[in-house]
Design a protein around this motif. Structure first.
Motif, PDB file in Angstrom:
ATOM      1  N   PRO A  15      35.712  -2.703 -16.548  1.00 43.90           N
ATOM      2  CA  PRO A  15      35.004  -2.288 -17.761  1.00 43.90           C
ATOM      3  C   PRO A  15      33.906  -3.283 -18.125  1.00 43.90           C
ATOM      4  CG  PRO A  15      37.346  -2.740 -18.214  1.00 43.90           C
ATOM      5  CD  PRO A  15      37.098  -3.010 -16.780  1.00 43.90           C
ATOM      6  N   LEU A  16      32.911  -2.788 -18.802  1.00 46.26           N
ATOM      7  CA  LEU A  16      31.827  -3.649 -19.258  1.00 46.26           C
ATOM      8  C   LEU A  16      32.369  -4.644 -20.279  1.00 46.26           C
ATOM      9  CD1 LEU A  16      29.160  -0.892 -19.934  1.00 46.26           C
ATOM     10  CD2 LEU A  16      29.120  -2.544 -18.078  1.00 46.26           C
ATOM     11  N   ASP A  23      26.563  -7.433 -26.447  1.00 46.53           N
ATOM     12  CA  ASP A  23      27.140  -6.703 -25.315  1.00 46.53           C
ATOM     13  C   ASP A  23      27.030  -5.195 -25.527  1.00 46.53           C
ATOM     14  OD1 ASP A  23      27.932  -9.122 -24.139  1.00 46.53           O
ATOM     15  OD2 ASP A  23      30.014  -8.932 -24.803  1.00 46.53           O
ATOM     16  N   ILE A  24      27.329  -4.762 -26.739  1.00 46.10           N
ATOM     17  CA  ILE A  24      27.277  -3.330 -27.036  1.00 46.10           C
ATOM     18  C   ILE A  24      25.841  -2.833 -26.977  1.00 46.10           C
ATOM     19  CG2 ILE A  24      27.652  -1.602 -28.851  1.00 46.10           C
ATOM     20  CD1 ILE A  24      30.158  -3.280 -29.611  1.00 46.10           C
ATOM     21  N   ARG A  25      24.924  -3.598 -27.550  1.00 44.53           N
ATOM     22  CA  ARG A  25      23.510  -3.199 -27.476  1.00 44.53           C
ATOM     23  C   ARG A  25      23.031  -3.100 -26.033  1.00 44.53           C
ATOM     24  NH1 ARG A  25      21.632  -6.918 -32.479  1.00 44.53           N
ATOM     25  NH2 ARG A  25      21.570  -5.267 -34.045  1.00 44.53           N
ATOM     26  N   ALA A  30      21.430   0.246 -21.473  1.00 45.18           N
ATOM     27  CA  ALA A  30      21.586   0.571 -20.054  1.00 45.18           C
ATOM     28  C   ALA A  30      22.009   2.027 -19.839  1.00 45.18           C
ATOM     29  CB  ALA A  30      22.601  -0.370 -19.414  1.00 45.18           C
ATOM     30  N   GLY A  31      22.194   2.772 -20.927  1.00 49.65           N
ATOM     31  CA  GLY A  31      22.516   4.191 -20.791  1.00 49.65           C
ATOM     32  C   GLY A  31      23.986   4.520 -20.882  1.00 49.65           C
ATOM     33  N   HIS A  32      24.818   3.545 -21.193  1.00 47.28           N
ATOM     34  CA  HIS A  32      26.237   3.830 -21.383  1.00 47.28           C
ATOM     35  C   HIS A  32      26.412   4.353 -22.805  1.00 47.28           C
ATOM     36  CE1 HIS A  32      27.109   1.749 -17.656  1.00 47.28           C
ATOM     37  NE2 HIS A  32      26.327   0.765 -18.081  1.00 47.28           N
ATOM     38  N   ARG A  70      33.661   4.232 -27.731  1.00 45.81           N
ATOM     39  CA  ARG A  70      32.813   5.331 -27.268  1.00 45.81           C
ATOM     40  C   ARG A  70      32.224   5.022 -25.888  1.00 45.81           C
ATOM     41  NH1 ARG A  70      31.106   9.050 -31.027  1.00 45.81           N
ATOM     42  NH2 ARG A  70      29.077   9.279 -30.026  1.00 45.81           N
ATOM     43  N   ILE A  71      31.794   3.785 -25.693  1.00 49.16           N
ATOM     44  CA  ILE A  71      31.222   3.394 -24.399  1.00 49.16           C
ATOM     45  C   ILE A  71      32.289   3.474 -23.317  1.00 49.16           C
ATOM     46  CG2 ILE A  71      30.271   1.455 -23.090  1.00 49.16           C
ATOM     47  CD1 ILE A  71      28.864   0.637 -25.791  1.00 49.16           C
TER      48      ILE A  71
END
Length: 100
Positions: A15-16, A23-25, A30-32, A70-71
Motif C-alpha cells: 500500500p502507498l 502523502d495523501i496529496r 498521482a491519480g489514486h 478512499r485511496i
C-alpha cells in the motif's frame, strides 16, 4: 496472475504510505482515488481546519482517515468485483419487484 482493474495500478504490492497530508496529496495527484477526490480533499481539509481549534484537531484527523481509506479502497482489485455484484443484485431485485 495479476488482476487489473480500470482504476487500480497493476502489480501494486504494498500500500502507498499515507501517513501525512503530504502523502495523501501526492497519492491524489498521482491519480489514486476516486474522480473528484483531489479537489474534494482540499475543500474538506480546509473546512476541517477552519472549524478546528489549536487543541482539537479531530475534524482534520477525520478527513485524513477518510481519504486514506478512499485511496486504499480505490487501489483494491476486489473493489470493482464488489461494485458489480451490488449492481447485479440491485438490478435483479428491481426486476423481481417489477414482476419481470
Amino acid at each position: 496472475m495479476i488482476v487489473s482493474t480500470p482504476h487500480a495500478e497493476t502489480g501494486v504490492a504494498t500500500p502507498l504510505p499515507l501517513r501525512t497530508i503530504g502523502d495523501i496529496r501526492a497519492a491524489l495527484r498521482a491519480g489514486h482515488g476516486f474522480p473528484g477526490d483531489r479537489e474534494a480533499f482540499e475543500a474538506d481539509l480546509q473546512r476541517a481546519l477552519e472549524a478546528s481549534t489549536e487543541t482539537d484537531l479531530k475534524a482534520v484527523a477525520s478527513v485524513i482517515v477518510d481519504y486514506r481509506g478512499r485511496i486504499r479502497l480505490y487501489q483494491d482489485p476486489d473493489f470493482d468485483i464488489a461494485v458489480q455484484e451490488g449492481i447485479d443484485l440491485a438490478a435483479r431485485l428491481k426486476r423481481e419487484a417489477g414482476g419481470e
